[in-house]
Design a protein around this motif. Structure first.
Motif, PDB file in Angstrom:
ATOM      1  N   ARG A 471       0.852  -1.168   0.065  1.00  0.00           N
ATOM      2  CA  ARG A 471       0.145   0.085   0.055  1.00  0.00           C
ATOM      3  C   ARG A 471       0.810   1.111   0.036  1.00  0.00           C
ATOM      4  NH1 ARG A 471      -4.727  -1.850   4.430  1.00  0.00           N
ATOM      5  NH2 ARG A 471      -5.327  -3.650   3.276  1.00  0.00           N
ATOM      6  N   ASP A 472       2.319   1.301   0.197  1.00  0.00           N
ATOM      7  CA  ASP A 472       3.011   2.435   0.161  1.00  0.00           C
ATOM      8  C   ASP A 472       2.881   3.276   1.125  1.00  0.00           C
ATOM      9  OD1 ASP A 472       5.245   3.470  -0.789  1.00  0.00           O
ATOM     10  OD2 ASP A 472       4.042   4.950  -1.995  1.00  0.00           O
ATOM     11  N   ILE A 473       2.705   2.687   2.536  1.00  0.00           N
ATOM     12  CA  ILE A 473       2.609   3.388   3.789  1.00  0.00           C
ATOM     13  C   ILE A 473       3.833   2.845   4.839  1.00  0.00           C
ATOM     14  CG2 ILE A 473       0.124   3.877   3.294  1.00  0.00           C
ATOM     15  CD1 ILE A 473      -0.577   1.388   5.325  1.00  0.00           C
ATOM     16  N   ASP A 474       3.714   3.678   5.857  1.00  0.00           N
ATOM     17  CA  ASP A 474       4.672   3.233   6.795  1.00  0.00           C
ATOM     18  C   ASP A 474       4.528   1.983   7.508  1.00  0.00           C
ATOM     19  OD1 ASP A 474       6.108   3.246   9.387  1.00  0.00           O
ATOM     20  OD2 ASP A 474       6.281   5.389   9.356  1.00  0.00           O
ATOM     21  N   SER A 475       5.496   0.903   7.145  1.00  0.00           N
ATOM     22  CA  SER A 475       5.288  -0.324   7.373  1.00  0.00           C
ATOM     23  C   SER A 475       5.356  -0.562   8.945  1.00  0.00           C
ATOM     24  CB  SER A 475       6.187  -1.289   6.703  1.00  0.00           C
ATOM     25  OG  SER A 475       7.583  -0.888   6.868  1.00  0.00           O
ATOM     26  N   ARG A 476       6.045   0.230   9.636  1.00  0.00           N
ATOM     27  CA  ARG A 476       6.395  -0.045  11.016  1.00  0.00           C
ATOM     28  C   ARG A 476       5.401   0.273  11.830  1.00  0.00           C
ATOM     29  NH1 ARG A 476      11.731   2.196  14.047  1.00  0.00           N
ATOM     30  NH2 ARG A 476      12.684   0.532  12.645  1.00  0.00           N
ATOM     31  N   ASP A 477       4.785   1.746  11.536  1.00  0.00           N
ATOM     32  CA  ASP A 477       3.490   2.208  12.204  1.00  0.00           C
ATOM     33  C   ASP A 477       2.257   1.155  11.820  1.00  0.00           C
ATOM     34  OD1 ASP A 477       2.152   4.346  13.696  1.00  0.00           O
ATOM     35  OD2 ASP A 477       1.137   4.464  11.920  1.00  0.00           O
ATOM     36  N   PHE A 478       2.002   0.896  10.560  1.00  0.00           N
ATOM     37  CA  PHE A 478       0.913  -0.023  10.411  1.00  0.00           C
ATOM     38  C   PHE A 478       0.959  -1.218  11.045  1.00  0.00           C
ATOM     39  CE2 PHE A 478      -1.208  -3.082   7.397  1.00  0.00           C
ATOM     40  CZ  PHE A 478      -2.528  -2.450   7.360  1.00  0.00           C
ATOM     41  N   ALA A 479       2.337  -2.169  10.886  1.00  0.00           N
ATOM     42  CA  ALA A 479       2.340  -3.466  11.242  1.00  0.00           C
ATOM     43  C   ALA A 479       2.336  -3.373  12.879  1.00  0.00           C
ATOM     44  CB  ALA A 479       3.760  -4.050  10.825  1.00  0.00           C
ATOM     45  N   GLY A 480       3.036  -2.347  13.624  1.00  0.00           N
ATOM     46  CA  GLY A 480       2.991  -2.193  14.983  1.00  0.00           C
ATOM     47  C   GLY A 480       1.627  -2.074  15.601  1.00  0.00           C
ATOM     48  N   LYS A 481       0.928  -1.340  14.791  1.00  0.00           N
ATOM     49  CA  LYS A 481      -0.611  -1.289  15.369  1.00  0.00           C
ATOM     50  C   LYS A 481      -1.507  -2.602  15.259  1.00  0.00           C
ATOM     51  CE  LYS A 481      -1.317   3.733  14.635  1.00  0.00           C
ATOM     52  NZ  LYS A 481      -1.785   4.729  13.644  1.00  0.00           N
ATOM     53  N   TRP A 482      -1.145  -3.268  14.175  1.00  0.00           N
ATOM     54  CA  TRP A 482      -2.107  -4.380  14.040  1.00  0.00           C
ATOM     55  C   TRP A 482      -1.417  -5.654  14.807  1.00  0.00           C
ATOM     56  CZ3 TRP A 482      -6.608  -5.430  12.231  1.00  0.00           C
ATOM     57  CH2 TRP A 482      -7.230  -4.408  11.306  1.00  0.00           C
ATOM     58  N   SER A 483      -0.180  -5.414  15.120  1.00  0.00           N
ATOM     59  CA  SER A 483       0.497  -6.479  16.060  1.00  0.00           C
ATOM     60  C   SER A 483       0.003  -6.558  17.616  1.00  0.00           C
ATOM     61  CB  SER A 483       2.022  -6.279  15.936  1.00  0.00           C
ATOM     62  OG  SER A 483       2.734  -7.354  16.852  1.00  0.00           O
TER      63      SER A 483
END
Length: 572
Positions: A471-483
């Motif tokens: 999706r071309d978005i911040d992977s650390r922020d996105f993955a961190g929230k879902w994790s």
């Protein structure tokens, strides 16, 4: 000014929840110990406040039951002063072995526990030391007089100079507001932040001594320089046993015997020092306490209160603190091994570990292997000793709850102001926590299940990071929230699975049950991510090797990794 009176032994100040009505009430020290079996739990303003008060109560009980048996008789191996209720020396008779002394202490614990209430000797001890629990007396509780304060601090910091003051709103750890930085989201506003009834002030005074930050600069005079220390509990990774009643909680944490405890050491809580000057002189040596009562009541500050129009004006000065490293007498902390220094340090929680539940660090609370670099909390050692006594006091099926309460600092070395409070617990049956099996030891298998769960959690994190990349978005922020959400959804199910285990269970079947449940929870988490998908997720992008990379390839990678980590067996 009208003379004020408030004695902790007879005036109500401890908040508790009654078992019969589930209502909150306030009780004195004498009332609490007389009816501890009738109260469900401590109920102060914060869980960390309750922990600080719990340790004060334990200091009293440890002092009493290290001197007197359940019948109120002093142990024969003590040289005892009838007037002061103090032990002058332990083991004056060379014929008494330490093992016999430990046996007497365990027998006392067992008798009190089986009786179901504390004996009258606790009340008699408190009555004898009532003057040391007087908040306004000649020996004000957890405070020093003007004369003592002035004698211990530099001349330019004496009371008359008005320096070194700490506002009530700073003692109140729900506010923790200094004179420089307002606490915007405090539960009180304006002048109300500095107003407290006496009973609440007492509770916060005890809490502050245990969870002191380092914003204040006044110190006692010493020959060698020292930095103002944080409160002792602030430097730990706190853990304790939680019972069904206040009586049970106190008894389960009443550690009278341990491999790091010297049964010949005389218990000496802070109020039994003859003078404040003597106590501070002892603390200047920075020697680690040899007894739990002294440790539980360790001050981080000398505090003096000037009363102006019945409002407290508090002066504070730091005193040297002993180092937490290898202070293995402390039973209420988790430990980590410092490879470089070759010593144990308390496993202190920080802001980065804020969302990590106790079960994810299972091996810190229950020793899994016999490695010398692993150490379980002293209170867990104590419970294990009680469980394996010849006389059964903790049956196999009894649920045991380990609770953790951490007041986490802001991480700023110059303030260490409270930033968050975290409370958590783990419940297991006694025969699971202290499984006698060797080859199929439950703690080892539980640690394996935790590792599998963490691996699946990592797989899901990478999956979420892959979706973010697509999706071309911040992977650390996105993955961190879902994790974080994934682990939050695992919390209750894993704890329920843990609590339902028994020593008679087939280990493989139970672990497979959890793996199947984990697999289902993972499907739900993946579905939640997919519900936010867009056409771009399907079209995808090219990976580093110019191959198609989309939501389907990301799912395929996740499925492959999870299949390896779960290693599921079919249900019979």
């Amino acid at each position: 000014m009208t003379e004020q009176h408030f004695n902790l032994t007879t005036d109500p100040w401890i908040k508790v929840i009654r078992r019969d009505t589930s209502q909150e009430t306030k009780v004195s020290l004498i009332e609490l110990f007389a009816h501890a079996q009738d109260y469900r739990q401590l109920a102060g303003e914060m869980k960390s406040q309750d922990l600080a008060i719990l340790r004060l109560l334990l200091a009293i009980l440890t002092t009493v039951y290290s001197r007197f048996d359940a019948e109120g008789e002093a142990y024969s191996w003590l040289q005892f002063d009838d007037d002061t209720f103090q032990a002058i020396d332990v083991n004056p008779d060379d014929d008494t072995e330490e093992s016999e002394m430990a046996g007497d202490l365990l027998a006392t614990w067992t008798q009190v526990y089986q009786t179901g209430h504390f004996s009258d000797i606790v009340t008699r001890y408190l009555q004898r030391y009532a003057d040391r629990f007087d908040f306004f007396g000649d020996h004000p509780f957890y405070q020093v007089t003007t004369q003592d304060y002035d004698a211990l601090v530099p001349a330019n910091k004496q009371v008359a100079k008005g320096k070194g003051r700490v506002a009530v709103k700073q003692l109140n750890r729900r506010i923790s507001e200094s004179a420089n930085t307002p606490a915007v989201f405090a539960p009180k506003t304006g002048a109300l932040k500095n107003q407290l009834p006496i009973d609440e002030l007492v509770r916060w005074l005890i809490t502050y001594q245990n969870f002191t930050g380092v914003t204040d600069k006044t110190k006692v005079v010493t020959t060698e320089k020292f930095s103002n220390p944080a409160g002792w509990l602030y430097r730990l990774g706190p853990v304790y046993a939680q019972g069904q009643t206040v009586f049970e909680t106190l008894m389960l944490n009443l550690v009278l015997v341990g491999d790091k405890l010297d049964v010949t050491a005389v218990q000496r809580p802070v109020w039994e020092f003859t003078t404040v000057q003597e106590y501070v002189a002892d603390r200047k040596k920075q020697a680690k306490p040899t007894n739990l009562s002294e440790l539980y009541t360790a001050w981080s500050r000398i505090l003096h209160i000037e009363w102006v129009d019945q409002q407290p004006n508090i002066f504070s000065a730091g005193i040297p603190m002993f180092a937490p490293e290898d202070t293995l007498i402390e039973p209420m902390t988790t430990w980590r091994w410092d490879k470089k220094e070759k010593q144990f340090r308390p496993a202190v929680k920080g802001l980065r570990s804020l969302g990590i539940s106790m079960w994810r660090n299972f091996g810190q609370y229950v020793k899994v292997n016999d490695e010398k670099t692993e150490r379980q909390p002293g209170v867990v050692d104590w419970l294990q000793k009680l469980k394996h006594q010849e006389e059964t006091v903790i049956p196999d099926e009894q649920p045991l709850t380990l609770a953790s309460v951490a007041l986490i600092s802001d991480g700023n070395a110059t303030s260490q102001s409270p930033a968050a409070e975290v409370a958590d617990d783990l419940q297991m049956q006694a025969d699971v926590l202290f499984d006698p099996e060797i080859e199929d030891h439950w703690p080892v298998r539980i640690e394996d299940a935790v590792e599998v769960t963490q691996n699946v959690g990592t797989d899901f994190y990478h999956f979420a990071a892959d979706i973010a990349q697509i999706r071309d978005i911040d992977s650390r922020d996105f993955a961190g929230k879902w994790s974080a959400q994934f682990y939050a959804n695992l919390d209750a199910p894993f704890k329920d699975w843990l609590a339902q285990l028994t020593g008679h269970d087939n280990r493989e079947v139970k672990i497979n049950d959890w793996k199947l449940q984990l697999q289902g929870l993972l499907r739900q988490a993946v579905q939640a991510v997919l519900e936010t998908s867009s056409p771009r997720d399907i079209t995808g992008i090219k990976d580093s090797k110019d191959r198609p990379f989309n939501i389907f390839t990301a799912q395929s990678r996740l499925s492959y990794n999870v299949h390896i980590h779960l290693n599921l067996t079919k249900k019979a």
